[in-house]
Design a protein around this motif. Structure first.
Motif, short mmCIF file in Angstrom:
data_model
loop_
_atom_site.label_atom_id
_atom_site.label_comp_id
_atom_site.label_asym_id
_atom_site.label_seq_id
_atom_site.Cartn_x
_atom_site.Cartn_y
_atom_site.Cartn_z
N VAL A 290 0.83 -1.20 0.00
CA VAL A 290 0.00 0.00 0.00
C VAL A 290 0.87 1.25 0.00
CG1 VAL A 290 -1.92 -1.11 1.15
CG2 VAL A 290 -0.14 -0.06 2.53
N ASP A 293 -0.17 4.92 -4.08
CA ASP A 293 -1.59 5.28 -4.06
C ASP A 293 -2.27 4.60 -5.24
OD1 ASP A 293 -4.01 6.36 -3.62
OD2 ASP A 293 -3.43 8.45 -3.93
N ASP A 316 -5.41 15.86 2.95
CA ASP A 316 -4.26 14.97 2.80
C ASP A 316 -4.51 13.70 3.61
OD1 ASP A 316 -1.86 13.79 2.31
OD2 ASP A 316 -0.67 15.13 3.62
N ALA A 317 -4.69 12.58 2.90
CA ALA A 317 -4.94 11.30 3.57
C ALA A 317 -3.68 10.47 3.75
CB ALA A 317 -5.97 10.48 2.76
N SER A 318 -2.52 11.03 3.39
CA SER A 318 -1.28 10.25 3.49
C SER A 318 -0.85 10.00 4.92
CB SER A 318 -0.15 10.97 2.74
OG SER A 318 0.08 12.26 3.30
N ALA A 320 -2.73 8.89 7.24
CA ALA A 320 -3.50 7.77 7.81
C ALA A 320 -2.64 6.51 7.87
CB ALA A 320 -4.76 7.52 6.98
N ARG A 322 -1.51 2.56 7.39
CA ARG A 322 -1.58 1.71 6.20
C ARG A 322 -2.92 0.99 6.05
NH1 ARG A 322 3.85 -1.70 4.82
NH2 ARG A 322 4.96 -0.05 3.71
N ARG A 325 -5.47 3.45 4.74
CA ARG A 325 -5.24 3.83 3.33
C ARG A 325 -5.62 2.68 2.40
NH1 ARG A 325 0.00 5.32 5.01
NH2 ARG A 325 0.93 4.10 3.33
N VAL A 328 -9.36 2.67 2.08
CA VAL A 328 -9.83 3.71 1.16
C VAL A 328 -9.66 3.27 -0.28
CG1 VAL A 328 -9.36 6.06 0.34
CG2 VAL A 328 -9.41 5.58 2.79
N ALA A 329 -8.49 2.70 -0.60
CA ALA A 329 -8.26 2.25 -1.97
C ALA A 329 -9.24 1.16 -2.37
CB ALA A 329 -6.82 1.74 -2.10
N ALA A 355 -10.47 14.21 3.49
CA ALA A 355 -9.65 13.87 4.66
C ALA A 355 -9.62 15.04 5.62
CB ALA A 355 -8.23 13.50 4.22
N ILE A 360 -11.67 10.15 7.53
CA ILE A 360 -11.64 10.18 6.06
C ILE A 360 -13.00 9.71 5.57
CG2 ILE A 360 -10.55 9.24 3.99
CD1 ILE A 360 -8.03 8.81 5.55
#
Length: 423
Positions: A290, A293, A316-318, A320, A322, A325, A328-329, A355, A360
């Motif tokens: 992950v 993105d 910015d969701a970076s 969060a 792993r 994230r 979300v994906a 976010a 999120i």
């Protein structure tokens, strides 16, 4: 040299500090307990009958007839009590009562006599019943014996010295047997409790292993569905487009994009299987990388398949974790997959990721849904069911269902922190 030549089992025993196993003699008697009880009964019979038979030849001036009757009563009582010793492990209380009756019968002798019956039976009561049963039995038994001795001495049947010697002698033997029996019985019950607990732990370990295997299979199935379903949906859409068009260049481009999507899916599958084969990976580690993105990749794949997808990212969701994230994906991927599969004529597919420092929010909304199903039926599908499990795992909430006018919405709210870390 001696440490190197030792076997692994001996090293483990030393580390665990296990007690030494019983010797040959103890193992023999533990396997042949009936023979041991018969020998104990025989020894008690010999040592208990000798005083009874000497009563008849006593020269203490007592009536010979009375001595004969006393000898007969004591002998019969002792023989019955010794025969019951063979079943002392099964009936410890009955054997103790029989030995108490024999000790009371000894009071009929004009001289102080006794035997080892109370020694053996008080030990048996403590080992094969309980410490409490042994204490209660001794209190009742010795009180009864003392009361009978006082009564016989008060009526002149026996002298006070004989009564006192008989009661004191039997009490000492009973206390010695009780002390040894309490020690052995407590150790025996302690070991039995440890063994029972060990067996329970083994059963619980097997159950936990089965539950972990079931959870792992469900997790692998969820990941496989996420990878395969989205990629195959894109490939099918590209293949249908290549078949429907008469433009060779567009058909060739669609076929190339389908091949590229298939290669990407194959690469992702290999990466996931590599994690499964890695014995050093954590049990709850994500099965797919992950770091990159994958949301833009999923959107780009849907656009290549000819679907009008728009992506809006706010915040910015970076930051969060792993798992969040990855969730979300997968939400975006599953939402696009369902839109391409069930809304082939959609005019808009909007993907919005918002976010904030606390959470999120992910929204995938499309129109053109064919025969929109009820929300419960939609969530019953494998994709949304697995997605709900994944979101629940990180402490989020998922909602999926129709919104009217042929629109379908997948809405998810996830905390910015992993719920597992908070717990």
């Amino acid at each position: 040299m001696s440490d190197v030549s030792r076997s692994p089992s001996s090293v483990v025993e030393d580390e665990l500090r296990l007690p030494r196993p019983p010797g040959v003699i103890r193992r023999f008697w533990s396997r042949h307990h009936v023979l041991a009880d018969v020998l104990i009964a025989f020894v008690c019979l010999v040592f208990s009958l000798v005083p009874a038979t000497t009563i008849g030849t006593d020269a203490g001036g007592a009536d010979p007839v009375a001595r004969a009757w006393a000898s007969a009563v004591i002998t019969a009582t002792v023989v019955a009590a010794c025969v019951l010793l063979v079943w002392r492990r099964r009936w410890p209380t009955a054997v103790f009562v029989a030995s108490l009756v024999a000790a009371t019968a000894y009071l009929l002798s004009p001289v102080a006599v006794g035997g080892p019956l109370l020694l053996v039976t008080s030990y048996t009561l403590a080992v094969y019943r309980s410490t409490r049963a042994c204490v209660v039995g001794l209190i009742i038994g010795l009180t009864t014996l003392t009361t009978v001795a006082i009564g016989l001495s008060a009526t002149g049947t026996i002298s006070v010295a004989v009564a006192a010697n008989a009661v004191v002698g039997e009490a000492i033997l009973a206390l010695i047997g009780a002390l040894i029996g309490v020690n052995v019985g407590n150790r025996k019950r302690y070991l039995e409790a440890i063994i029972a607990r060990s067996r329970q732990l083994l059963v619980e370990r097997d159950q936990q292993a089965q539950l972990a295997a079931v959870a792992e299979r469900a997790r692998i199935a969820r990941e496989m569905h996420d990878v395969v379903s989205h990629s195959l949906t894109v490939i099918v859409a590209l293949a249908d487009g290549a078949t429907a068009t008469e433009d060779r260049d567009r058909a060739r481009a669609a076929s190339g994009q389908a091949a590229a999507t298939a290669r990407a899916a194959l690469h992702e599958m290999r990466a996931m299987l590599g994690v499964l084969r890695d014995e050093t990976a954590a049990p709850d580690a994500p099965l797919t990388p992950v770091d990159d993105d994958t949301v833009p990749d999923a959107v780009a794949a849907a656009r290549r398949a000819g679907f009008p997808v728009s992506l809006h990212i706010r915040g910015d969701a970076s930051a969060a974790p792993r798992p969040v994230r990855l969730a979300v994906a997968r939400i975006v991927q599953e939402g696009l997959t369902n839109a391409m599969r069930h809304s082939p004529y959609a005019s808009t597919i909007d993907v919005t990721i918002t976010a904030t420092p606390a959470q999120i929010t992910v929204d995938v909304v499309n129109d053109g849904a064919l025969a929109a199903a009820e929300p419960d039926a939609a969530i019953a599908g494998y994709g949304l069911r697995g997605l709900r499990e994944r979101i629940d795992h990180v402490g989020g909430v998922l909602q999926a269902g129709p919104e009217g006018d042929g629109r379908w919405r997948v809405h998810a709210t996830l905390p910015m922190t992993d719920a597992r870390e908070d717990s």
